[in-house]
Design an enzyme around this catalytic site. Structure first.
Site, short mmCIF file in Angstrom:
data_model
loop_
_atom_site.label_atom_id
_atom_site.label_comp_id
_atom_site.label_asym_id
_atom_site.label_seq_id
_atom_site.Cartn_x
_atom_site.Cartn_y
_atom_site.Cartn_z
N GLU A 235 66.61 39.04 18.86
CA GLU A 235 67.94 38.97 19.48
C GLU A 235 67.87 38.22 20.81
O GLU A 235 68.18 38.78 21.86
CB GLU A 235 68.46 40.39 19.75
CG GLU A 235 68.54 41.30 18.53
CD GLU A 235 68.75 42.77 18.91
OE1 GLU A 235 68.72 43.13 20.11
OE2 GLU A 235 68.95 43.58 17.99
N CYS B 265 85.39 37.06 49.94
CA CYS B 265 85.27 37.88 51.15
C CYS B 265 84.27 39.02 50.97
O CYS B 265 84.65 40.19 50.89
CB CYS B 265 86.65 38.42 51.53
SG CYS B 265 87.83 37.09 51.71
N GLU B 266 83.01 38.66 50.85
CA GLU B 266 81.91 39.61 50.72
C GLU B 266 80.69 38.92 51.31
O GLU B 266 80.44 37.76 50.99
CB GLU B 266 81.59 39.90 49.24
CG GLU B 266 82.66 40.52 48.42
CD GLU B 266 82.78 42.03 48.60
OE1 GLU B 266 81.86 42.64 49.15
OE2 GLU B 266 83.84 42.58 48.20
N TYR C 134 74.37 34.46 31.34
CA TYR C 134 74.88 35.45 32.28
C TYR C 134 75.53 34.79 33.49
O TYR C 134 75.45 35.28 34.61
CB TYR C 134 73.75 36.44 32.68
CG TYR C 134 73.12 37.09 31.48
CD1 TYR C 134 73.84 38.02 30.74
CD2 TYR C 134 71.86 36.72 31.02
CE1 TYR C 134 73.28 38.60 29.60
CE2 TYR C 134 71.31 37.29 29.89
CZ TYR C 134 72.03 38.22 29.18
OH TYR C 134 71.48 38.78 28.05
N TYR D 178 71.60 40.64 41.31
CA TYR D 178 70.16 40.89 41.12
C TYR D 178 69.32 40.21 42.20
O TYR D 178 68.10 40.14 42.05
CB TYR D 178 69.69 40.32 39.78
CG TYR D 178 70.50 40.65 38.56
CD1 TYR D 178 70.60 41.96 38.11
CD2 TYR D 178 71.13 39.66 37.84
CE1 TYR D 178 71.33 42.26 36.97
CE2 TYR D 178 71.86 39.94 36.70
CZ TYR D 178 71.95 41.24 36.26
OH TYR D 178 72.66 41.52 35.13
N GLY E 101 68.84 35.99 23.93
CA GLY E 101 70.06 35.55 24.62
C GLY E 101 69.69 34.49 25.64
O GLY E 101 69.76 33.29 25.39
N ARG E 102 69.22 34.97 26.79
CA ARG E 102 68.89 34.09 27.91
C ARG E 102 68.02 32.91 27.51
O ARG E 102 68.26 31.77 27.94
CB ARG E 102 68.17 34.91 28.98
CG ARG E 102 67.90 34.17 30.28
CD ARG E 102 66.92 34.95 31.17
NE ARG E 102 67.29 36.34 31.31
CZ ARG E 102 68.10 36.82 32.26
NH1 ARG E 102 68.60 36.00 33.17
NH2 ARG E 102 68.41 38.10 32.30
N ARG F 237 74.79 36.43 39.33
CA ARG F 237 73.37 36.78 39.33
C ARG F 237 72.75 36.87 40.72
O ARG F 237 72.03 37.82 41.01
CB ARG F 237 72.58 35.81 38.44
CG ARG F 237 73.00 35.88 36.96
CD ARG F 237 72.07 35.08 36.06
NE ARG F 237 70.76 35.66 35.99
CZ ARG F 237 69.71 35.25 36.68
NH1 ARG F 237 69.79 34.16 37.42
NH2 ARG F 237 68.57 35.88 36.59
C1 LIG Z 1 71.19 41.73 26.28
C2 LIG Z 1 70.54 42.07 25.00
C3 LIG Z 1 69.75 41.13 24.35
C4 LIG Z 1 69.45 39.77 24.91
O1 LIG Z 1 68.68 39.81 26.08
P1 LIG Z 1 68.16 38.46 26.74
O2 LIG Z 1 67.35 38.91 27.88
O3 LIG Z 1 69.35 37.69 27.15
O4 LIG Z 1 67.36 37.75 25.70
C5 LIG Z 1 69.24 41.46 23.11
N1 LIG Z 1 69.46 42.69 22.56
C6 LIG Z 1 70.21 43.62 23.18
C7 LIG Z 1 70.43 44.93 22.53
C8 LIG Z 1 70.77 43.35 24.42
O5 LIG Z 1 71.49 44.30 25.03
#
Ligand SMILES: *Cc1c(COP(=O)(O)O)cnc(C)c1O
Length: 423
Positions: free
Chosen positions: A281, A350-351, A378, A324, A283-284, A320
């Protein structure tokens, strides 16, 4: 010169290009703040996942919360990917972008009954269930819908992903997943519920992970469970190892997806699980380095201890750094032949937390455009309307073509759903 992370982003002379598009020209054409993504960079980031998994039954589910623009989803859907979703809203996006619901996994600790119903209707591949209580509710909802819900249990393997505490999810004091030592009990319950069909097991230990160690530890713990479950006759069809692979923002050196997967496969095969279906899964790691945020310099405020470069993008556009304390590269779209100075790059919100970068060195004048790098993940997906700021426009480049994939929001759009009181 190539910049960290992406071979598709480079200076040609003094001008910064993403693929064959000059970013300063895109800023003039579409305005700022502006997110710009490279389709080629996204597809190139997918390649090592595919290469490493070739010849195995597998599915790569893009974790769309990283960047959920329809054109981005379309790009991954056309490349054969499934999607990891965390809300019914994300499911609607998958459907609108032409994604296949039969390749969707539904994650998240707080799925509502309405969301479960919608996902069952659409025919998602699997619910990644995060608690025993959720199992009970999902079984009920599925029976009401006259079906059985395919489930995987998200196991919290209690491994330290050694990342920022806000993006670490696999430790036992995180809210995510079912504790490893409860997993057997939970699976037995899942197998006994009439509205459920056990299909897999999953974990997701955190984000921006730059080492293979935590993944290998999590894998071993998952395989222990798979073996214990199958000994009891509970069959586990797929193994979903989540996302979380890091990218290079500055000097991080995460393993390539192919290297990580090769190490995982070696362990999987050594333990005799070579034929099991594998899922990831990411994402980033698929979109982070495929995007930049362009912003225009409004004012320069030199000071006694700090020089501020005030730009038209802010924490509402890119959370980000504020959230973070993330470090993101910031470079001029057109380099000046002048001595560099040190700047804190800040937005108009304004922060005091509204900063994009601190102590950055470059030569800049008002009106110059800057590019915040590695902003494809993100970035826009976490943007808000704080300070009644319309969200940025988004553009996807492909070669020398630039496509507007989201219009800039205007003020009327922001309060369209609001009502004044009766007079
Ligand atoms: C956010 C998330 C991802 C993806 O995370 P990345 O760091 O963006 O690769 C995969 N699985 C679940 C369940 C997530 O919550």
């Amino acid at each position: 010169m190539t910049l960290p992370g992406s071979p598709f982003l480079a200076y040609r002379g003094e001008e910064l290009f993403l693929e064959d598009c000059a970013l300063d020209a895109l800023a003039s054409r579409f305005g700022t703040p502006l997110y710009v993504y490279s389709q080629a960079a996204m597809l190139a980031a997918l390649e090592p996942y595919r290469r490493a998994l070739a010849g195995r039954e597998h599915l790569i589910c893009y974790a769309m919360k990283a960047n959920s623009n329809l054109a981005v989803l379309q790009t991954f859907a056309q490349a054969g990917c499934g999607f990891d979703i965390v809300s019914a809203g994300e499911l609607e996006r998958v459907l609108a972008a032409g994604g296949d619901p039969a390749k969707v996994v539904f994650s998240g600790v707080g799925k509502t009954r309405a969301e479960m119903r919608r996902a069952l209707e659409a025919g998602v591949m699997c619910f990644n269930v995060e608690s025993e209580a959720e199992l009970e509710v999902l079984s009920q909802v599925a029976l009401e819908c006259g079906t059985r819900a395919p489930v995987s249990l998200r196991v919290n393997p209690d491994v330290d992903a050694k990342t920022h505490p806000y993006i670490s999810t696999g430790l036992k004091d995180n809210k995510f997943g079912i504790a490893h030592q409860r997993a057997l009990v939970a699976y037995r319950r899942a197998a006994s519920l009439p509205g459920l069909r056990v299909v897999g097991i999953d974990c997701h230990i955190g984000s921006q992970i730059t080492d293979t160690g935590p993944y290998l530890d999590a894998l071993e713990r998952l395989l222990d469970l798979v073996e214990a479950l199958e000994a009891e006759g509970i069959e586990i069809h797929h193994l979903d190892l989540g996302g979380g692979l890091g990218i290079t923002y500055t000097d991080e050196t995460p393993p390539g997806a192919d290297e990580l997967i090769a190490q995982l496969l070696a362990r999987i095969d050594a333990r005799g699980h070579a034929r099991r279906k594998l899922m990831f899964e990411p994402g980033r790691s698929l979109v982070g380095n495929a995007g930049v945020l362009l912003t225009e310099t409004l004012y320069l405020k030199p000071g006694e201890t700090k020089n501020f470069c005030v730009v038209d993008a802010a924490m509402n556009d890119l959370m980000r750094p504020a959230m973070y304390e993330a470090w993101m590269g910031i470079v001029p779209c057109v380099r000046r032949d002048a001595p560099a100075q040190t700047w804190d790059v800040v937005g108009p919100v304004c922060e005091s937390g509204d900063w994009l970068g601190r102590d950055r060195e470059f030569a800049v004048e008002p009106g110059d455009r800057l590019a915040v790098l590695s902003a494809g993940a993100y970035g826009m997906s976490m943007a808000s309307n704080y300070n009644t700021r319309g969200r940025a426009a988004e553009v996807m480049v492909a070669g020398s073509q630039a496509h507007l994939i989201r219009e800039r929001e205007d003020a009327a759009e922001l309060f369209r759903l609001e009502r004044t009181l009766p007079r």
